[in-house]
Motif scaffolding. Structure first.
Motif, PDB file in Angstrom:
ATOM      1  N   TYR A  35       0.855  -1.176   0.000  1.00  0.00           N
ATOM      2  CA  TYR A  35       0.000   0.000   0.000  1.00  0.00           C
ATOM      3  C   TYR A  35       0.897   1.235   0.000  1.00  0.00           C
ATOM      4  N   GLY A  40      -4.867  12.638   2.960  1.00  0.00           N
ATOM      5  CA  GLY A  40      -6.144  12.821   2.279  1.00  0.00           C
ATOM      6  C   GLY A  40      -6.594  11.639   1.451  1.00  0.00           C
ATOM      7  N   HIS A  41      -5.757  10.596   1.377  1.00  0.00           N
ATOM      8  CA  HIS A  41      -6.117   9.424   0.568  1.00  0.00           C
ATOM      9  C   HIS A  41      -6.194   8.140   1.388  1.00  0.00           C
ATOM     10  N   GLY A  42      -5.807   8.180   2.612  1.00  0.00           N
ATOM     11  CA  GLY A  42      -5.774   6.939   3.374  1.00  0.00           C
ATOM     12  C   GLY A  42      -4.744   5.992   2.789  1.00  0.00           C
ATOM     13  N   LEU A  43      -5.046   4.716   2.786  1.00  0.00           N
ATOM     14  CA  LEU A  43      -4.168   3.717   2.204  1.00  0.00           C
ATOM     15  C   LEU A  43      -4.757   3.229   0.895  1.00  0.00           C
ATOM     16  N   GLN A 102      -5.739  -8.247   7.845  1.00  0.00           N
ATOM     17  CA  GLN A 102      -4.442  -7.803   7.370  1.00  0.00           C
ATOM     18  C   GLN A 102      -3.642  -7.187   8.504  1.00  0.00           C
ATOM     19  N   PHE A 104       0.013  -5.175   9.412  1.00  0.00           N
ATOM     20  CA  PHE A 104       0.872  -4.254   8.697  1.00  0.00           C
ATOM     21  C   PHE A 104       2.283  -4.189   9.250  1.00  0.00           C
TER      22      PHE A 104
ATOM     23  N   TYR B  32     -16.924  -7.348   5.903  1.00  0.00           N
ATOM     24  CA  TYR B  32     -16.083  -7.462   7.077  1.00  0.00           C
ATOM     25  C   TYR B  32     -15.610  -6.045   7.374  1.00  0.00           C
ATOM     26  N   PHE B  34     -13.298  -3.262   9.854  1.00  0.00           N
ATOM     27  CA  PHE B  34     -12.102  -3.162  10.680  1.00  0.00           C
ATOM     28  C   PHE B  34     -11.883  -1.715  11.117  1.00  0.00           C
ATOM     29  N   TYR B  36      -8.421   0.353  12.447  1.00  0.00           N
ATOM     30  CA  TYR B  36      -6.987   0.342  12.710  1.00  0.00           C
ATOM     31  C   TYR B  36      -6.595   1.680  13.328  1.00  0.00           C
ATOM     32  N   GLN B  38      -3.136   4.251  13.974  1.00  0.00           N
ATOM     33  CA  GLN B  38      -1.756   4.520  13.566  1.00  0.00           C
ATOM     34  C   GLN B  38      -1.184   5.648  14.418  1.00  0.00           C
ATOM     35  N   LEU B  44       0.168   0.427  11.054  1.00  0.00           N
ATOM     36  CA  LEU B  44      -1.223   0.330  11.486  1.00  0.00           C
ATOM     37  C   LEU B  44      -1.389  -0.869  12.413  1.00  0.00           C
ATOM     38  N   LEU B  46      -4.251  -3.212  14.422  1.00  0.00           N
ATOM     39  CA  LEU B  46      -5.655  -3.580  14.428  1.00  0.00           C
ATOM     40  C   LEU B  46      -6.254  -3.318  15.811  1.00  0.00           C
ATOM     41  N   GLU B  88      -4.027   8.507  14.542  1.00  0.00           N
ATOM     42  CA  GLU B  88      -4.941   8.538  13.405  1.00  0.00           C
ATOM     43  C   GLU B  88      -5.656   7.187  13.333  1.00  0.00           C
ATOM     44  N   PHE B  90      -8.244   4.579  11.233  1.00  0.00           N
ATOM     45  CA  PHE B  90      -8.720   4.214   9.907  1.00  0.00           C
ATOM     46  C   PHE B  90      -9.775   3.121  10.001  1.00  0.00           C
ATOM     47  N   LYS B 101      -9.605  -6.825  -1.726  1.00  0.00           N
ATOM     48  CA  LYS B 101     -10.508  -5.688  -1.809  1.00  0.00           C
ATOM     49  C   LYS B 101     -10.748  -5.046  -0.445  1.00  0.00           C
ATOM     50  N   LEU B 102      -9.709  -4.895   0.336  1.00  0.00           N
ATOM     51  CA  LEU B 102      -9.821  -4.165   1.597  1.00  0.00           C
ATOM     52  C   LEU B 102      -9.741  -2.689   1.265  1.00  0.00           C
ATOM     53  N   PHE B 104      -9.957   1.260   2.458  1.00  0.00           N
ATOM     54  CA  PHE B 104      -9.741   2.094   3.636  1.00  0.00           C
ATOM     55  C   PHE B 104     -10.417   3.450   3.492  1.00  0.00           C
ATOM     56  N   GLY B 105     -10.856   3.978   4.612  1.00  0.00           N
ATOM     57  CA  GLY B 105     -11.256   5.370   4.666  1.00  0.00           C
ATOM     58  C   GLY B 105     -10.025   6.263   4.709  1.00  0.00           C
ATOM     59  N   THR B 106     -10.261   7.561   4.659  1.00  0.00           N
ATOM     60  CA  THR B 106      -9.148   8.509   4.602  1.00  0.00           C
ATOM     61  C   THR B 106      -8.591   8.853   5.974  1.00  0.00           C
TER      62      THR B 106
END
Lengths: 113, 114
Positions: A35, A40-43, A102, A104, B32, B34, B36, B38, B44, B46, B88, B90, B101-102, B104-106
Motif C-alpha cells: 500500500y 487525504g487518501h488513506g491507504l 491484514q 501491517f 467485514y 475493521f 486500525y 496509527q 497500522l 488492528l 490517526e 482508519f 478488496k480491503l 480504507f477510509g481517509t
C-alpha cells in the motif's frame, strides 16, 4: 505483533532512478500486499500477492512492479522513480488463519527528489 | 461503487471525555469491517474487527464499535479517552475470500487535550 519487517525504513532517491523496497514476513502467510499512504487518501493498494509468483494489480499500480519468489519476501520496485511516488509504503500480510485480517509492517518512508 | 467514508478529518477531545469516530461504508456483499490505529511514525495496528454475530464488538485499548447494517455504519467508541489515544484512526471494509478488496477510509486524526 505479526512478524513483518520492511527495508529500508527510510530512503531518499532522485527522479529516474530505480528503487526496490522489501517486505519480509515470518508468519508463513499466503497473502501479501503493498500500500501507499498519502495525506487525504488513506491507504491505497498498489499490488498484492496470493502466493509465490502469483501477483495482481491494485488500485494504483502504474509505475510499480512486484515480485514474490519466496513465501516470506515480497518486493516492490519503482522502475524509474518520480516525485509523485514520494510516499509512505506499507506492506501487509493475511491468511485464512487470521480470518483474512491484514497485519501491517512498520512502513518505508520514500522521498523522491 | 465500494467505498468507506470517515466524515471527520480531525477531532479534538479532552482527556477523560467520551469519543465516537464515525465510519460509513458502501459495499455490495456482506462486509467485514475493521478499525486500525496509527500512531505517529508507526504502522497500522488492528483495534477490532467485525465478521459476524454480535454487532457490538470489543477491541483492544478499551475501544468498541457497533455494526449497524440499516445505517451502513461501524462507529468506533471509547467511554473515556486517554492522552495516549492521540493517533490517526482508519476504518476499512472487505469481504471474506476477497482479501484484495480491503478498502480504507481517509482517516480521522484524534487530538487529546489534558
Amino acid at each position: 505483533d505479526a512478524g513483518i519487517t520492511q527495508s529500508p525504513r527510510h530512503k531518499v532517491t532522485e527522479t529516474g532512478t530505480p528503487v526496490t523496497l522489501r517486505c519480509h514476513q515470518t508468519e508463513n502467510h499466503r497473502y501479501m500486499y503493498w500500500y501507499r499512504q498519502d495525506p487525504g487518501h488513506g491507504l491505497r493498494l498498489i499490488h498484492y500477492s496470493y502466493g509465490v509468483k502469483d501477483t495482481d494489480k491494485g488500485e494504483v499500480s502504474d509505475g510499480y512492479s512486484v515480485s514474490r519468489s519466496k513465501t516470506e519476501d515480497f518486493l516492490l520496485t519503482l522502475e524509474s522513480a518520480t516525485s509523485s511516488q514520494t510516499s509512505v509504503y506499507f506492506c501487509a500480510i493475511s491468511d485464512s488463519s487470521s480470518q483474512e485480517t491484514q497485519y501491517f509492517g512498520p512502513g518505508t518512508r520514500l522521498l523522491v527528489l | 461503487a465500494q467505498s468507506v467514508t470517515q466524515p471527520d478529518i480531525h477531532i479534538t477531545v479532552s482527556e477523560g471525555a467520551s469519543l465516537e469516530l464515525r465510519c460509513n461504508y458502501s459495499y455490495g456483499a456482506t462486509p467485514y469491517l475493521f478499525w486500525y490505529v496509527q500512531s505517529p511514525g508507526q504502522g497500522l495496528q488492528l483495534l477490532l474487527k467485525y465478521f459476524s454475530g454480535d454487532t457490538l464488538v470489543q477491541g483492544i485499548k478499551g475501544f468498541e464499535a457497533e455494526f449497524k447494517r440499516s445505517q451502513s455504519s461501524f462507529n468506533l467508541r471509547k467511554p473515556s479517552v486517554h492522552w495516549s489515544d492521540a493517533a490517526e484512526y482508519f476504518c476499512a471494509v472487505g469481504a471474506r475470500y476477497n482479501t484484495d478488496k480491503l478498502i480504507f477510509g481517509t482517516g480521522t486524526r484524534l487530538q487529546v487535550f489534558p
